[in-house]
Design an enzyme around this catalytic site. Sequence first.
Site, mmCIF file in Angstrom:
data_model
loop_
_atom_site.group_PDB
_atom_site.id
_atom_site.type_symbol
_atom_site.label_atom_id
_atom_site.label_comp_id
_atom_site.label_asym_id
_atom_site.label_seq_id
_atom_site.Cartn_x
_atom_site.Cartn_y
_atom_site.Cartn_z
ATOM 1 N N SER A 249 4.191 2.624 8.082
ATOM 2 C CA SER A 249 3.888 1.560 7.129
ATOM 3 C C SER A 249 5.090 1.169 6.292
ATOM 4 C CB SER A 249 2.792 2.001 6.172
ATOM 5 O OG SER A 249 1.553 1.747 6.745
ATOM 6 N N HIS B 239 0.822 -1.216 0.000
ATOM 7 C CA HIS B 239 0.000 0.000 0.000
ATOM 8 C C HIS B 239 0.855 1.265 0.000
ATOM 9 C CE1 HIS B 239 0.241 0.075 4.543
ATOM 10 N NE2 HIS B 239 0.215 1.375 4.317
ATOM 11 N N ASP C 270 -0.108 -7.524 1.697
ATOM 12 C CA ASP C 270 0.395 -6.149 1.684
ATOM 13 C C ASP C 270 1.924 -6.176 1.706
ATOM 14 O OD1 ASP C 270 0.499 -3.427 1.764
ATOM 15 O OD2 ASP C 270 -0.187 -3.224 3.850
HETATM 16 N N1 ARG Z 1 -1.381 2.149 7.368
HETATM 17 C C1 ARG Z 1 -0.528 2.920 8.203
HETATM 18 C C2 ARG Z 1 0.466 3.705 7.369
HETATM 19 O O1 ARG Z 1 0.239 3.845 6.203
HETATM 20 C C3 ARG Z 1 0.111 2.117 9.269
HETATM 21 C C4 ARG Z 1 -0.851 1.854 10.315
HETATM 22 C C5 ARG Z 1 -0.341 1.034 11.413
HETATM 23 N N2 ARG Z 1 -1.266 1.207 12.455
HETATM 24 C C6 ARG Z 1 -1.233 0.666 13.630
HETATM 25 N N3 ARG Z 1 -2.102 0.999 14.521
HETATM 26 N N4 ARG Z 1 -0.285 -0.183 13.922
HETATM 27 O O2 ARG Z 1 1.426 4.248 7.841
#
Ligand code: ARG
Length: 630
Positions: free
Chosen positions: A572, A428, A476
């Site tokens: 992420s 992503h 992912d």
């Molecule tokens: N999808 C998030 C990003 O793009 C990461 C989220 C991780 N969240 C969590 N509560 N561990 O950075």
Amino acid sequence: MEVQREQKTQGSIWNGQKSFVETAPHTSSMKLTQFLLFLYLHLSSCKCISVSGLPQEDLVDQKCLLNKYTHRSCNKVFCQPWQKCVEGSCVCKLPYQCPKTGTPVCTTNGRKYPTYCHQKSFECLQPETKFSNNGTCTAEGNFNVSLHYGNTYAEGIVRVRLVDQDEKMFICKKSWSMTEANVACVHLGFQQGALVARKRFNVPGDLLINSTECLHVRCRGIETSLAECTFTRRRTSGYQGLADVVCYTRDADSPSNQSFQCVNGKHIPQERVCNGVNECGDQSDELCCKACQGNAFLCKSGVCIPNEYKCNGEVDCITGEDESGCKETRHPQIHDNLARSDQDQEGETEETEILTADMDIERQRIKSLLPKLSCGVKRNTHIRRKRVIGGKPAEVGDYPWQVAIKDGERITCGGIYIGGCWVLTAAHCVRPSRYRHYQVWTALLDWLNPNSQLRVQTVNRVIVHEKYDGTTYQNDIALIEMKKSSGKKECELSNSVPACVPWSPYLFQPNDKCIISGWGREKDNQKVYSLRWGEVKLIGNCSQFYPNRYYEKEMQCAGTDDGSIDACKGDSGGPLVCKDVNNVTYIWGIVSWGENCGKPEFPGVYTRVANYFEWISYHVGRPLISQHNV
Ligand code: ARG
């Protein structure tokens, strides 16, 4: 990196108290299960309680059995040095991949090979070409096994003719166990090995009187020829008893509802499961254990190995703990046997003469010659560890596999260096078509004040997992190939160290402590400029937190009981790394998603990297990431 700010300075103390409170209800539930166990043990007349007093369901992991693991399953065991691991199975390498040095060996059909490894890998193609002896082929004839005085062709007293020995000899009963019996039967063409290792047959009287001399044999259990085992001659004044065997045939097998079915179809008594002894012959009775009974050691990966394999200088547990913390390494094999039998003989003199080469030692020598991968070990071991968990800025060289991914003007995601020109990140985070806009920043700490170690790489291509699903976040995972600097053959990242790619889902378990790191946001959505890290534990059973959204095989949850440490927006694609007993670091997860940040009821969800070993090695090449079984 999300960390609740007020706890930072006294984090460890506060956490300790918190976890004490939280374990209280857990302790009382332990008492309940112990009580139930007590009831079970005392009231039940069921025979399914094993020797150690554990009911079968506490000994064997039934769900694991569905995978039908055997001695060829490299998720559970190491492959032989003449094999490599492909899609979870050990398959034979080609002979040219064997180390060149070694002594020649001869096979039972009189063929010569330059080394034991060459012979074993040829044997994969032609199973009738079995090992006969170390050294050249002699005119005298070859190693031979036969059964005598039995009622069928599949049973009897075991007789062998060693190469260079004129007479055929019997084997001492004392040295004979299911391990050796399995090898003897496989040698004779009974693929499932032995049914029983001991039985009495009617033998002529003079045989009994003359049997003060017999062969002592020691096998590892993985041999396909009895000649690969080590033979010594024993002479004593007393009668020794001769080894006999019943090999497995369909007709002789008598399964009951108390028996365990091996993957090879053979049935063994339930009480011999998870005792470290490979009774099945394909090891399937030792690979799905929650505990071990008898004289065995439990590997973290759920495998029982014989206690004597502990600290013997060869790693047997894929997680390595059988050889860690050893005072000194012992080499049991023959010497242990001698000591043991000398004691048994009380006062009687026993002569011993070693008759064959120790192919187990030869196997270990070949193993030691195979190329080794260097990953997961930091170069500079400047240990100046802070005791406070999480929320602390990292120092130079602390996370040498951590990279930052810059998309245009902004650092958008983290990534993990895995060797060569390759970086792992979340699907992503990237789009293949945008590869020209990306930069990989390695050895970065603070992107407002870049440190001198920083290297900036441009990107050659981006590979996103073909089954990545942007709505469920399944698969992912993505790979970034960095550009080589002009005129160079390799990516030279002198300030980076690759993290190891886990090849088995059994390397780490729920409750293992691991580390997350990144430049992601804090709880109050505050921007972060310097790399932060925190300790989390792996969480099992995560569907309870994310019903219908959590995919066990592909995802891994991690966090802390109070939620104080978590990844957050911007982390992420970055690493969740775990260290094995030897302090080697593995990339266990990739920061993927999570509901909110830092809420205990919503732990962070990571892509379970071990599930993608084959996908990664398909793209980056097996040798780059295979530590064993290349
Ligand atoms: N999808 C998030 C990003 O793009 C990461 C989220 C991780 N969240 C969590 N509560 N561990 O950075």
